[in-house]
Design a protein around this motif. Structure first.
Motif, mmCIF file in Angstrom:
data_model
loop_
_atom_site.group_PDB
_atom_site.id
_atom_site.type_symbol
_atom_site.label_atom_id
_atom_site.label_comp_id
_atom_site.label_asym_id
_atom_site.label_seq_id
_atom_site.Cartn_x
_atom_site.Cartn_y
_atom_site.Cartn_z
ATOM 1 N N THR A 187 47.494 48.605 39.548
ATOM 2 C CA THR A 187 46.788 47.696 38.645
ATOM 3 C C THR A 187 45.824 48.538 37.799
ATOM 4 O OG1 THR A 187 44.930 47.366 40.120
ATOM 5 C CG2 THR A 187 46.790 45.876 40.402
ATOM 6 N N LEU A 188 45.246 47.901 36.815
ATOM 7 C CA LEU A 188 44.210 48.570 36.027
ATOM 8 C C LEU A 188 42.858 47.979 36.429
ATOM 9 C CD1 LEU A 188 43.390 50.462 33.657
ATOM 10 C CD2 LEU A 188 43.567 48.435 32.178
ATOM 11 N N PRO A 189 42.070 48.713 37.234
ATOM 12 C CA PRO A 189 40.747 48.177 37.584
ATOM 13 C C PRO A 189 39.839 48.189 36.360
ATOM 14 C CG PRO A 189 41.423 49.938 39.086
ATOM 15 C CD PRO A 189 42.348 49.981 37.917
ATOM 16 N N ARG A 230 48.978 56.162 31.948
ATOM 17 C CA ARG A 230 49.578 55.621 33.181
ATOM 18 C C ARG A 230 51.060 55.961 33.251
ATOM 19 N NH1 ARG A 230 47.495 50.817 35.902
ATOM 20 N NH2 ARG A 230 49.666 50.161 35.835
ATOM 21 N N SER A 231 51.730 55.959 32.083
ATOM 22 C CA SER A 231 53.171 56.262 32.111
ATOM 23 C C SER A 231 53.412 57.726 32.480
ATOM 24 C CB SER A 231 53.815 55.914 30.766
ATOM 25 O OG SER A 231 53.375 56.852 29.820
ATOM 26 N N LYS A 232 52.372 58.551 32.328
ATOM 27 C CA LYS A 232 52.490 59.960 32.750
ATOM 28 C C LYS A 232 52.083 60.129 34.217
ATOM 29 C CE LYS A 232 51.410 62.039 28.280
ATOM 30 N NZ LYS A 232 50.262 62.564 27.513
ATOM 31 N N GLY A 233 51.823 59.013 34.893
ATOM 32 C CA GLY A 233 51.491 59.071 36.319
ATOM 33 C C GLY A 233 50.013 59.245 36.598
ATOM 34 N N LYS A 234 49.187 59.152 35.550
ATOM 35 C CA LYS A 234 47.740 59.319 35.774
ATOM 36 C C LYS A 234 47.105 57.968 36.126
ATOM 37 C CE LYS A 234 47.815 62.843 32.215
ATOM 38 N NZ LYS A 234 47.267 64.122 32.559
ATOM 39 N N ASP A 235 45.990 58.049 36.832
ATOM 40 C CA ASP A 235 45.242 56.830 37.160
ATOM 41 C C ASP A 235 44.144 56.625 36.130
ATOM 42 O OD1 ASP A 235 46.630 56.426 39.532
ATOM 43 O OD2 ASP A 235 45.205 57.632 40.701
ATOM 44 N N ILE A 236 43.976 55.380 35.715
ATOM 45 C CA ILE A 236 42.866 55.057 34.808
ATOM 46 C C ILE A 236 42.074 53.898 35.405
ATOM 47 C CG2 ILE A 236 42.205 54.148 32.547
ATOM 48 C CD1 ILE A 236 43.388 56.687 31.883
ATOM 49 N N ILE A 237 40.757 54.046 35.336
ATOM 50 C CA ILE A 237 39.846 52.962 35.720
ATOM 51 C C ILE A 237 38.967 52.705 34.504
ATOM 52 C CG2 ILE A 237 37.899 52.346 37.208
ATOM 53 C CD1 ILE A 237 39.135 54.520 39.195
ATOM 54 N N ASN A 256 43.393 41.816 29.309
ATOM 55 C CA ASN A 256 44.703 41.469 29.880
ATOM 56 C C ASN A 256 45.802 41.372 28.828
ATOM 57 O OD1 ASN A 256 45.445 40.907 32.688
ATOM 58 N ND2 ASN A 256 43.478 39.826 32.717
ATOM 59 N N ARG A 257 45.405 40.931 27.634
ATOM 60 C CA ARG A 257 46.409 40.726 26.576
ATOM 61 C C ARG A 257 47.158 42.009 26.218
ATOM 62 N NH1 ARG A 257 43.356 38.507 21.634
ATOM 63 N NH2 ARG A 257 41.706 39.624 22.665
ATOM 64 N N PHE A 258 46.531 43.163 26.463
ATOM 65 C CA PHE A 258 47.133 44.422 26.010
ATOM 66 C C PHE A 258 48.182 44.989 26.963
ATOM 67 C CE2 PHE A 258 42.940 44.452 23.948
ATOM 68 C CZ PHE A 258 43.336 44.616 22.633
ATOM 69 N N PHE A 259 48.229 44.471 28.182
ATOM 70 C CA PHE A 259 49.019 45.168 29.201
ATOM 71 C C PHE A 259 50.061 44.279 29.851
ATOM 72 C CE2 PHE A 259 44.608 46.907 29.323
ATOM 73 C CZ PHE A 259 44.881 48.100 28.685
ATOM 74 N N ASP A 260 51.175 44.931 30.282
ATOM 75 C CA ASP A 260 52.154 44.153 31.037
ATOM 76 C C ASP A 260 52.066 44.492 32.528
ATOM 77 O OD1 ASP A 260 53.187 46.624 31.008
ATOM 78 O OD2 ASP A 260 55.030 46.121 29.937
ATOM 79 N N PHE A 261 50.962 45.101 32.919
ATOM 80 C CA PHE A 261 50.671 45.289 34.346
ATOM 81 C C PHE A 261 49.359 44.556 34.628
ATOM 82 C CE2 PHE A 261 49.861 49.115 31.793
ATOM 83 C CZ PHE A 261 48.487 49.130 31.780
ATOM 84 N N PRO A 262 49.096 44.204 35.885
ATOM 85 C CA PRO A 262 47.893 43.394 36.135
ATOM 86 C C PRO A 262 46.585 44.176 35.995
ATOM 87 C CG PRO A 262 49.162 43.700 38.164
ATOM 88 C CD PRO A 262 49.914 44.404 37.087
ATOM 89 N N CYS A 263 45.581 43.506 35.466
ATOM 90 C CA CYS A 263 44.220 44.059 35.454
ATOM 91 C C CYS A 263 43.476 43.467 36.652
ATOM 92 C CB CYS A 263 43.487 43.658 34.183
ATOM 93 S SG CYS A 263 44.253 44.292 32.687
ATOM 94 N N ALA A 264 42.530 44.204 37.176
ATOM 95 C CA ALA A 264 41.761 43.706 38.328
ATOM 96 C C ALA A 264 40.277 43.840 38.018
ATOM 97 C CB ALA A 264 42.108 44.513 39.565
ATOM 98 N N GLN A 265 39.534 42.787 38.264
ATOM 99 C CA GLN A 265 38.100 42.819 37.942
ATOM 100 C C GLN A 265 37.247 43.221 39.136
ATOM 101 O OE1 GLN A 265 35.806 39.524 35.777
ATOM 102 N NE2 GLN A 265 35.447 39.068 37.921
ATOM 103 N N LEU A 266 36.349 44.178 38.910
ATOM 104 C CA LEU A 266 35.367 44.540 39.936
ATOM 105 C C LEU A 266 33.984 44.474 39.308
ATOM 106 C CD1 LEU A 266 37.803 46.517 41.284
ATOM 107 C CD2 LEU A 266 35.797 47.386 42.421
ATOM 108 N N LEU A 267 33.096 43.712 39.916
ATOM 109 C CA LEU A 267 31.729 43.639 39.402
ATOM 110 C C LEU A 267 30.808 44.294 40.415
ATOM 111 C CD1 LEU A 267 31.768 39.972 38.047
ATOM 112 C CD2 LEU A 267 32.108 42.099 36.779
ATOM 113 N N LEU A 268 30.147 45.355 40.009
ATOM 114 C CA LEU A 268 29.325 46.119 40.943
ATOM 115 C C LEU A 268 27.849 46.028 40.572
ATOM 116 C CD1 LEU A 268 31.476 49.396 41.110
ATOM 117 C CD2 LEU A 268 31.498 47.477 42.712
#
Ligand code: GLU
Length: 379
Positions: A136-138, A47-54, A98-110
């Protein structure tokens, strides 16, 4: 810094990272930080390199189990019990991430329906893209609490592939607890060697997959190969990687894969065809003769009733069916398409000319059993 080795991958912009239960739980129960630390730092660095992660994360059921008395843990077997455990465990799983990150995580249940149904697919896609825009980190899991088997994708490997297509990712990383795909079962054969690159996913590749060795895993190598097939056919490179080895994740950060890389196809199939091939459930089979097989393959023709030998399954007009070429000594899958007639009616018109359809059935839908535009040829 580690010297990169292994197969190189091209620059990527957006990855779906699937993390299996074996990496999340410790001995089948609860959420452990043991392996997630390395995975989380891979996510943060990307993410710090500007990439998106899901993230597609398993582990809800085992996290739920950790809340139950020890003596009870082995006896939860029924579907409602597992659904209840998933409901208990899912917030624990999210808390663990959530404990690992200082940005928000977002939950999606599909569920499978969110992939199959166009409106729901577009809705899920819009939400996901918006979550990425918000940085956020989905974190996605199957909605185990409500989905019964028929409505489920069933395993998170395939769910991750569907998510990669939905999110227009260019990389799918399946993190598991073994190094990748081997040319023989590494548990049984000490000479088994890791296959570093797969260019085409064919029956031989599938034959290398054993079942799952881990009682916690829904999948195994087979579902990972199926996931790779779904993703690569849509132009998404897919990697199976040992997520418990932080050095492999570091190498991947440098563009080098120590695992198995399934190369994306150079000519990705169109979205409609991908949906037809990989999302629509198969409801039956149509067996055709040599003439029809040739016409489908070389002339890219529609499938006419005259070439149909046999039908199996109980399907209706509009259902997806597989087409097999049946010769005297073999049967070969050659296509998948949407039937213009139900199985009972195809049985009545098989081997007949198209002009006879109306007379035999008392109505005519189209001249063809499967229209050319509603069919995907395999290979
Ligand atoms: N959705 C399941 C869970 O979170 C896992 C399914 C899978 O690992 O394939 O427990």
């Amino acid at each position: 810094m580690q010297k990169p080795r292994g197969v190189r991958i091209e620059e990527w912009k957006r990855a779906v990272l699937k993390v299996g239960s074996a990496l999340i739980t410790s001995e089948g129960v609860g959420c452990s930080t043991k392996h997630l630390l390395a995975i989380a730092s891979f996510i943060t660095e990307s993410r710090s390199k500007g990439k998106d992660i899901i993230v597609v994360s398993s582990g809800a059921v085992s996290a739920g189990l950790s809340t139950q008395p020890k003596m009870m843990r082995k006896i939860y077997r029924s579907i409602p019990e597992k659904q209840a455990l998933a409901a208990i465990g899912q917030p624990l799983l999210m808390a663990s991430w959530n404990r690992f990150f200082d940005f928000p995580c977002a939950q999606l249940l599909l569920t499978y329906d969110d992939i199959l149904n166009r409106t729901r697919f577009v809705n899920a896609k819009n939400t996901l893209l918006e979550l990425l825009k918000l940085r956020t980190l989905p974190i996605i899991n199957e909605n185990d609490t409500v989905a019964v088997d028929e409505l489920k994708v069933g395993d998170n490997d395939n769910l991750a592939a569907h998510v990669a297509v939905l999110a227009e990712a260019d990389l799918l990383i399946i993190c598991t607890d073994i190094d990748g795909l081997y040319d023989a079962d590494p548990h049984l054969n000490s000479d088994a060697s890791l296959i570093s690159e797969v260019k085409t996913i064919d029956n031989h590749v599938y034959s290398l997959a054993g079942g799952t060795q881990n009682p916690l895993s829904t999948g195994g190598m087979r579902t990972k190969i199926a996931a790779a097939e779904k993703a690569t056919s849509k132009g998404i490179d897919t990697i199976i990687l040992n997520g418990s080895r932080h050095e492999y994740l570091d190498q991947l950060q440098n563009g080098s894969v120590h695992g198995t890389l399934f190369r994306r196809t150079q000519n990705p199939i169109a979205s409609k065809k991908h949906w037809m091939l990989h999302v629509l459930p198969n409801q039956g089979q149509i067996f055709v003769d040599a003439g029809a097989a040739r016409a489908l393959r070389t002339n890219k023709a529609s499938l006419l009733p005259s070439g149909v030998l046999d039908v199996s399954g109980d399907f209706s007009q509009g259902d997806a069916v597989q087409v097999f070429y049946r010769s005297s000594d073999s049967t070969e899958k050659i296509a998948k398409g949407i039937a213009q007639y139900g199985s009972d009616d195809i049985k009545k018109i098989r081997g007949k000319q198209s002009y006879e359809i109306d007379k035999i059935l008392g109505y005519i839908s189209t001249n063809a059993v499967i229209q050319r535009d509603d069919m995907v040829l395999l290979q």
